[in-house]
Motif scaffolding. Structure first.
Motif, PDB file in Angstrom:
ATOM      1  N   ALA A  77      36.876  -6.376  11.535  1.00 56.51           N
ATOM      2  CA  ALA A  77      37.083  -4.950  11.787  1.00 56.51           C
ATOM      3  C   ALA A  77      37.112  -4.180  10.469  1.00 56.51           C
ATOM      4  CB  ALA A  77      38.382  -4.742  12.561  1.00 56.51           C
ATOM      5  N   PRO A  78      35.971  -4.048   9.800  1.00 54.42           N
ATOM      6  CA  PRO A  78      35.969  -3.387   8.484  1.00 54.42           C
ATOM      7  C   PRO A  78      36.357  -1.925   8.553  1.00 54.42           C
ATOM      8  CG  PRO A  78      33.727  -3.671   9.300  1.00 54.42           C
ATOM      9  CD  PRO A  78      34.624  -4.438  10.236  1.00 54.42           C
ATOM     10  N   TRP A  79      36.193  -1.291   9.713  1.00 56.21           N
ATOM     11  CA  TRP A  79      36.518   0.125   9.851  1.00 56.21           C
ATOM     12  C   TRP A  79      38.015   0.380   9.797  1.00 56.21           C
ATOM     13  CZ3 TRP A  79      32.332  -1.933  12.496  1.00 56.21           C
ATOM     14  CH2 TRP A  79      32.656  -2.849  13.504  1.00 56.21           C
ATOM     15  N   TYR A  80      38.824  -0.668   9.903  1.00 54.98           N
ATOM     16  CA  TYR A  80      40.271  -0.503   9.794  1.00 54.98           C
ATOM     17  C   TYR A  80      40.785  -0.723   8.368  1.00 54.98           C
ATOM     18  CZ  TYR A  80      40.260  -0.740  14.909  1.00 54.98           C
ATOM     19  OH  TYR A  80      40.022  -0.507  16.246  1.00 54.98           O
ATOM     20  N   VAL A  81      39.906  -1.105   7.455  1.00 57.55           N
ATOM     21  CA  VAL A  81      40.313  -1.348   6.065  1.00 57.55           C
ATOM     22  C   VAL A  81      40.403  -0.012   5.333  1.00 57.55           C
ATOM     23  CG1 VAL A  81      39.650  -2.435   3.885  1.00 57.55           C
ATOM     24  CG2 VAL A  81      39.311  -3.652   6.044  1.00 57.55           C
ATOM     25  N   ASP A  82      41.472   0.170   4.564  1.00 59.45           N
ATOM     26  CA  ASP A  82      41.684   1.413   3.829  1.00 59.45           C
ATOM     27  C   ASP A  82      40.484   1.702   2.922  1.00 59.45           C
ATOM     28  OD1 ASP A  82      44.407   3.187   2.999  1.00 59.45           O
ATOM     29  OD2 ASP A  82      42.794   3.178   1.517  1.00 59.45           O
ATOM     30  N   VAL A  83      40.052   2.964   2.918  1.00 58.49           N
ATOM     31  CA  VAL A  83      38.852   3.349   2.172  1.00 58.49           C
ATOM     32  C   VAL A  83      39.007   3.099   0.674  1.00 58.49           C
ATOM     33  CG1 VAL A  83      39.562   5.754   1.872  1.00 58.49           C
ATOM     34  CG2 VAL A  83      37.121   5.163   1.940  1.00 58.49           C
ATOM     35  N   ALA A  84      40.249   3.065   0.182  1.00 53.70           N
ATOM     36  CA  ALA A  84      40.464   2.834  -1.254  1.00 53.70           C
ATOM     37  C   ALA A  84      39.967   1.465  -1.691  1.00 53.70           C
ATOM     38  CB  ALA A  84      41.949   2.990  -1.590  1.00 53.70           C
ATOM     39  N   PHE A  85      39.886   0.500  -0.766  1.00 50.20           N
ATOM     40  CA  PHE A  85      39.415  -0.837  -1.137  1.00 50.20           C
ATOM     41  C   PHE A  85      37.912  -0.846  -1.428  1.00 50.20           C
ATOM     42  CE2 PHE A  85      43.442  -1.919   0.739  1.00 50.20           C
ATOM     43  CZ  PHE A  85      43.864  -3.008  -0.012  1.00 50.20           C
ATOM     44  N   ARG A  86      37.194   0.195  -1.004  1.00 51.09           N
ATOM     45  CA  ARG A  86      35.761   0.216  -1.262  1.00 51.09           C
ATOM     46  C   ARG A  86      35.407   0.961  -2.542  1.00 51.09           C
ATOM     47  NH1 ARG A  86      35.548   1.356   4.413  1.00 51.09           N
ATOM     48  NH2 ARG A  86      34.650   3.431   4.062  1.00 51.09           N
ATOM     49  N   ARG A  87      36.425   1.314  -3.306  1.00 51.33           N
ATOM     50  CA  ARG A  87      36.173   1.952  -4.598  1.00 51.33           C
ATOM     51  C   ARG A  87      35.519   0.962  -5.557  1.00 51.33           C
ATOM     52  NH1 ARG A  87      40.592   2.830  -9.030  1.00 51.33           N
ATOM     53  NH2 ARG A  87      39.475   0.978  -9.710  1.00 51.33           N
ATOM     54  N   PRO A  88      34.619   1.427  -6.461  1.00 48.49           N
ATOM     55  CA  PRO A  88      34.004   0.507  -7.428  1.00 48.49           C
ATOM     56  C   PRO A  88      35.039  -0.303  -8.198  1.00 48.49           C
ATOM     57  CG  PRO A  88      32.906   2.631  -7.509  1.00 48.49           C
ATOM     58  CD  PRO A  88      34.079   2.792  -6.579  1.00 48.49           C
ATOM     59  N   GLY A  89      34.756  -1.600  -8.337  1.00 52.88           N
ATOM     60  CA  GLY A  89      35.669  -2.512  -9.004  1.00 52.88           C
ATOM     61  C   GLY A  89      36.560  -3.273  -8.046  1.00 52.88           C
ATOM     62  N   ARG A  90      36.571  -2.854  -6.785  1.00 50.07           N
ATOM     63  CA  ARG A  90      37.360  -3.563  -5.777  1.00 50.07           C
ATOM     64  C   ARG A  90      36.384  -4.226  -4.808  1.00 50.07           C
ATOM     65  NH1 ARG A  90      41.568   1.560  -5.168  1.00 50.07           N
ATOM     66  NH2 ARG A  90      42.697   1.207  -7.139  1.00 50.07           N
ATOM     67  N   PHE A  91      36.468  -3.902  -3.528  1.00 54.23           N
ATOM     68  CA  PHE A  91      35.487  -4.416  -2.563  1.00 54.23           C
ATOM     69  C   PHE A  91      34.381  -3.372  -2.390  1.00 54.23           C
ATOM     70  CE2 PHE A  91      39.414  -6.589  -0.804  1.00 54.23           C
ATOM     71  CZ  PHE A  91      39.107  -7.818  -1.358  1.00 54.23           C
ATOM     72  N   ASP A  92      33.713  -3.056  -3.514  1.00 52.31           N
ATOM     73  CA  ASP A  92      32.761  -1.952  -3.493  1.00 52.31           C
ATOM     74  C   ASP A  92      31.424  -2.332  -2.856  1.00 52.31           C
ATOM     75  OD1 ASP A  92      32.725  -3.616  -5.841  1.00 52.31           O
ATOM     76  OD2 ASP A  92      31.129  -2.353  -6.630  1.00 52.31           O
ATOM     77  N   GLN A  93      31.213  -3.607  -2.532  1.00 53.28           N
ATOM     78  CA  GLN A  93      29.965  -4.039  -1.924  1.00 53.28           C
ATOM     79  C   GLN A  93      30.256  -4.799  -0.621  1.00 53.28           C
ATOM     80  OE1 GLN A  93      27.453  -6.223  -4.605  1.00 53.28           O
ATOM     81  NE2 GLN A  93      27.371  -4.593  -6.107  1.00 53.28           N
TER      82      GLN A  93
END
Length: 444
Positions: free
Chosen positions: A311-327
């Motif tokens: 369920a990736p849509w439930y993951v906080d958007v901050a985790f997709r910032r570059p340097g984190r889970f950006d891909q």
């Protein structure tokens, strides 16, 4: 491997006679009584395949779940029988234990006292005392442990898998190579472009598609340590303990670098803070983000963080910032060629006749890797039964797999795709789920 000769003999007998329900039930009960909980769970599951609504077997499976703190799974197993009038009282007591552990005291008390009123012999004095105790305060209390307490559950492992053991998924494997593996394998080249070894990748896709298998293969491909982090290794009822466990887990990975740190069901640890009602749960997300960033730019060098979620849509958007889970990397259901390759890998250590794996792949549309393993397991069980009767090993054949495929239903791929379609079509203003567009518009 069991260290009890008697249990091992029972298990061997069950393997030779997989359809012997009394034997499987007895083995499961013995495993449960001696504390082999995961093995007991597996045997109860196998017994339920033979007798799907057997109350005693369901009770044993639920008890195995409760003793492993898998309370949601216990309730899911019990629900069909609890809806039946006159269900065995023991099931009610097990449901009460699971409900109380999940914080639903009112329903737990109802289940317990209703069960005991019908059969006082199933009473549990300790459970009754906990149900009648004063309610807990509306906030967690501070943990009575020192601030340096490490996480107990996370352990360093070594994976014997490699990408050769992962069928298909070439695009996914290539993304992992470029993002995680090559910076460690060719550090000078990446350093010339200012890229350091380390980082994070979020694997997402339907259940059973092979996300955990990929993570283990990535660690084996690199020859790195592997730390598989479960929710029980992190989450704790006391304020501050979950954050300390998370920090200790990252410290464990840093001490064993190069290391692949794998978080399964990461949406439970990295949920959207806007959806959280309590400050202490938001603090865990903040701690996770801080650990991903590291205390300095070299803190996580050599630590490859992989996370998986359905369920990736439930993951906080901050985790997709570059340097984190950006891909974020989509792990799709296998196509026909990948299904054939998966079947070849699953069957490679078994006696085989001439096989047409492509034919089996054509009739297993919508099957993921977990489903295909179920097909092979079922075919092997049937072939073992024939071999025992014949007194010799009879090779597995294409018709065996085709017959097994007819009796196995694919798991949650259709349901997952239906959910994904809602997000892609109605909640994709940022374009985060564009990668899923060809899939959700397909024949799912």
């Amino acid at each position: 491997m069991l260290h009890d000769a008697g249990l091992q003999a029972l298990r061997d007998a069950a393997r030779l006679s997989p359809d012997n329900l009394p034997l499987r039930h007895h083995l499961a009960g013995q495993l449960l009584s001696k504390g082999y909980l995961a093995e007991a769970e597996a045997e109860y599951r196998a017994a339920l395949v033979l007798a799907p609504r057997n109350a005693e077997i369901t009770a044993g499976l639920a008890e195995a779940f409760v003793r492993q703190s898998a309370y949601g799974a216990a309730l899911a197993a019990l629900e069909p029988l609890l809806a039946t009038p006159g269900y065995p009282p023991r099931l009610g007591v097990l449901a009460a234990q699971a409900l109380l552990a999940e914080g639903d005291t009112a329903r737990a008390a109802h289940r317990y006292y209703e069960a005991v009123s019908r059969d006082p012999s199933v009473g549990d004095a300790d459970l009754a005392a906990r149900l009648s105790a004063p309610p807990a305060p509306p906030y967690p209390v501070a943990a009575p442990v020192p601030a340096s307490a490490p996480a107990d559950g996370a352990e360093v492992d070594r994976s014997g898998l490699s990408f050769a053991d992962v069928a298909g998924m070439e695009a996914v494997k290539e993304a992992l190579r470029i993002k995680l593996l090559l910076p460690l394998q060719q550090p000078e080249l990446f350093a010339a472009f200012g890229k350091r070894a380390g980082g994070g990748v979020l694997l997402y896709g339907p259940p059973g598609a092979g996300k955990t298998h990929l993570a283990r293969a990535a660690a084996g491909e690199l020859g790195a340590a592997f730390v598989n982090v479960g929710l029980a290794d992190i989450l704790d009822m006391y304020i501050g303990s979950s954050e300390r466990n998370l920090r200790a887990t990252f410290d464990l990975a840093r001490r064993n670098r190069p290391c692949v740190l794998f978080f399964d069901e990461v949406d439970a640890l990295a949920a959207r803070r806007s959806d959280m009602r309590q400050a202490h749960t938001r603090q865990l997300v903040n701690q996770f983000l801080a650990e991903l960033d590291g205390v300095d730019q070299n803190a996580n060098e050599g630590v490859l963080v992989l996370a998986a979620t359905n369920a990736p849509w439930y993951v906080d958007v901050a985790f997709r910032r570059p340097g984190r889970f950006d891909q974020p990397v989509f792990v799709p259901p296998p196509d026909a060629a990948a299904r054939a390759a998966i079947l070849r890998i699953l069957c490679r250590d078994k006696p085989l006749a001439e096989m047409d794996f492509d034919a089996v792949a054509r009739v297993t549309d919508h099957f993921v890797g977990a489903d295909l393993k179920g097909v092979v397991d079922r075919a092997v069980e049937a072939k073992l039964h024939q071999s025992i009767s014949a007194g010799r090993a009879i090779p597995l054949s294409t018709p065996d797999l085709l017959a097994a495929a007819q009796s196995v239903r694919p798991t949650a791929v259709r349901e997952w795709m239906a959910t994904a379609r809602n997000y892609v079509m109605h909640a994709n203003d940022s374009g985060a789920w564009d990668e899923l567009m060809p899939w959700v518009k397909g024949k799912w």
